[in-house]
Scaffold this active site. Structure first.
Site, mmCIF file in Angstrom:
data_model
loop_
_atom_site.group_PDB
_atom_site.id
_atom_site.type_symbol
_atom_site.label_atom_id
_atom_site.label_comp_id
_atom_site.label_asym_id
_atom_site.label_seq_id
_atom_site.Cartn_x
_atom_site.Cartn_y
_atom_site.Cartn_z
ATOM 1 N N ILE A 195 0.828 -1.200 0.000
ATOM 2 C CA ILE A 195 0.000 0.000 0.000
ATOM 3 C C ILE A 195 0.862 1.249 0.000
ATOM 4 O O ILE A 195 0.552 2.241 -0.678
ATOM 5 C CB ILE A 195 -0.945 -0.032 1.216
ATOM 6 C CG1 ILE A 195 -1.997 -1.134 1.020
ATOM 7 C CG2 ILE A 195 -1.628 1.320 1.415
ATOM 8 C CD1 ILE A 195 -2.812 -1.436 2.248
ATOM 9 N N TYR A 232 -0.310 -8.430 16.053
ATOM 10 C CA TYR A 232 -0.329 -7.517 14.909
ATOM 11 C C TYR A 232 -1.536 -6.587 14.980
ATOM 12 O O TYR A 232 -1.410 -5.359 14.836
ATOM 13 C CB TYR A 232 -0.356 -8.294 13.595
ATOM 14 C CG TYR A 232 -0.597 -7.394 12.401
ATOM 15 C CD1 TYR A 232 0.417 -6.583 11.910
ATOM 16 C CD2 TYR A 232 -1.848 -7.331 11.779
ATOM 17 C CE1 TYR A 232 0.205 -5.731 10.832
ATOM 18 C CE2 TYR A 232 -2.068 -6.485 10.703
ATOM 19 C CZ TYR A 232 -1.044 -5.691 10.237
ATOM 20 O OH TYR A 232 -1.275 -4.846 9.183
ATOM 21 N N LYS A 275 -1.569 -2.372 15.369
ATOM 22 C CA LYS A 275 -2.259 -1.432 14.483
ATOM 23 C C LYS A 275 -3.306 -0.617 15.262
ATOM 24 O O LYS A 275 -3.508 0.569 14.976
ATOM 25 C CB LYS A 275 -2.921 -2.183 13.329
ATOM 26 C CG LYS A 275 -1.947 -2.956 12.438
ATOM 27 C CD LYS A 275 -0.882 -2.062 11.842
ATOM 28 C CE LYS A 275 -1.425 -1.135 10.779
ATOM 29 N NZ LYS A 275 -0.339 -0.329 10.134
#
Length: 312
Positions: free
Chosen positions: A32, A181, A185
Site C-alpha cells: 500500500i 499484529y 495497528k
C-alpha cells in the site's frame, strides 16, 4: 456578485495538484505504501520514500518514474525498529518543512516465536507503533513549519475487533502473532486520534488523521515490476474475492485523500466506502473503542516512557 466555483466532488482519478509540497511515506517500497507514494507523486508534490532497504527503495522510485511522468521522488533510509536512528531522519530529508507524513510501514508476523527489536521491544508493537510514535516527535518541527501539515496514520480493519491489554502491551505474558499484529495497528490508531486531540489543545496548525485500507490483497493489485508482479493465475483465482475486497492500489485511496482533501479534518477516520472493505474513500465514524480517551492517554504515557520522545 460573483461566487467561487463549486468544489468538484472528490475522485481518486482526479487528484488535486500539490506542487511545491513535500510528503514522506514510510514503507513506500512495497504494498500500500508504494501506491500511496505513486498516487501522491502524480500531484506534482515531492514524495520521499522512507525505507530500511535502499535497493528496494530505488526500485520503487524507478517504477514510480516509469508510471508518473515528471515524478519528483527520492528515498531516505528509515528503520522504524531502530529507535535511536530516527532522530537523524528529519535532518536527512534536507527540507525546511514537511507537508505530510503517511505512517504506513509495518511488520506482520504469522507464526511464533515472539521476536524483538534491537531495543528489546516486541517486533510488531515496536516497529508499527513505537517507531511511528517516536518518528512523529522528531518530525514535528518540520511539520509545524508547514502551513497546514498532516500526520496520516494507516491503521487496519483487523484492529476493529481487537482491544489493547495495557498491562501487557508487548505481549510478554500471552503472545499470539495475529493478535499482536492487530493490537499494534490498534495502538497506531489510538495514537493518531490522541495526537490530534493534543495538537488541538496546543493550538497547533498540524492535524492528525487516521485511515485504513479495508481488505487489500496482492492478488487484486496491478503489477508494478519489480516491486509487485501479479501472475495471470493469481488474477483469475482472486476474481471472486474482488466482489468484497480490493487491490492495494485501492487500499491506498483513504490515506491519499487524508493527505490531499482540504475538507478532511483532524481526528477523523477514513476508510473504503463499501462496508469498510472496498471502494472509494469516505469518512466513517470513529470506532467506539478508539474514542476511549483514558485508554489513549495511558497508551501515550507508556509510549513516551518506552521511546523517550513526546510527539505532543
Amino acid at each position: 456578485m460573483s461566487s467561487a466555483p463549486p468544489t468538484p466532488p472528490w475522485s481518486v482519478h482526479r487528484l488535486p495538484r500539490a506542487d511545491g509540497r513535500v510528503f514522506l511515506v514510510t514503507g513506500a517500497n512495497a504494498g500500500i505504501g508504494y501506491f500511496v507514494a505513486e498516487q501522491l507523486s502524480a500531484t506534482g508534490a515531492t514524495v520521499v520514500l522512507g525505507s530500511r532497504n535502499p535497493a528496494k527503495a530505488e526500485a520503487a522510485a524507478t517504477s514510480i518514474r516509469a508510471h508518473v511522468a515528471g515524478a519528483r521522488v527520492r528515498a531516505v533510509r528509515l528503520d522504524l525498529a531502530d529507535l535511536p536512528s530516527l532522530r537523524a531522519v528529519a535532518e536527512s530529508l534536507e527540507v525546511e518543512r514537511l507537508d505530510a507524513v503517511v505512517h504506513n510501514a509495518g511488520v506482520a508476523l504469522d507464526d511464533p516465536p515472539r521476536e524483538e527489536t534491537a531495543g528489546g521491544h516486541e517486533l510488531m508493537f515496536g516497529t508499527n507503533h513505537l517507531g511511528h510514535f517516536a518518528l512523529t516527535g522528531w518530525l514535528m518541527p518540520l511539520l509545524a513549519a508547514a502551513p497546514a501539515a498532516r500526520v496520516v496514520t494507516t491503521g487496519s480493519f483487523a484492529a476493529k475487533s481487537e482491544r489493547l491489554d495495557l498491562d501487557d502491551l508487548q505481549s510478554l505474558q500471552d503472545y499470539r502473532p495475529k493478535r499482536a499484529y492487530g493490537r499494534s495497528k490498534l495502538a497506531q490508531m489510538y495514537f493518531g486520534v490522541e495526537l490530534d486531540r493534543r495538537l488541538r489543545a496546543a493550538g497547533s496548525s498540524v492535524a492528525s488523521v487516521v485511515a485504513h485500507p479495508g481488505g487489500a490483497l496482492d492478488s487484486l493489485t496491478p503489477s508494478r515490476p519489480p516491486v509487485h508482479v501479479r501472475t495471470t493465475g493469481a488474477r483469475l483465482s482472486a476474481a471472486p474475492a474482488g466482489l468484497l475486497l480490493q487491490g492495494k492500489h485501492a487500499g491506498a485511496w483513504p490515506a491519499v485523500r487524508a493527505v490531499l482533501d482540504p475538507s478532511v479534518r483532524g481526528g477523523q477516520l477514513w476508510g473504503p466506502r463499501a462496508f469498510g472493505l472496498r471502494g472509494e474513500p469516505r469518512r466513517e465514524p470513529v470506532w467506539d473503542h478508539l474514542a476511549d480517551g483514558s485508554v489513549a492517554a495511558r497508551l501515550w504515557d507508556a509510549s513516551r516512557d518506552l521511546t523517550g520522545v513526546d510527539p505532543g
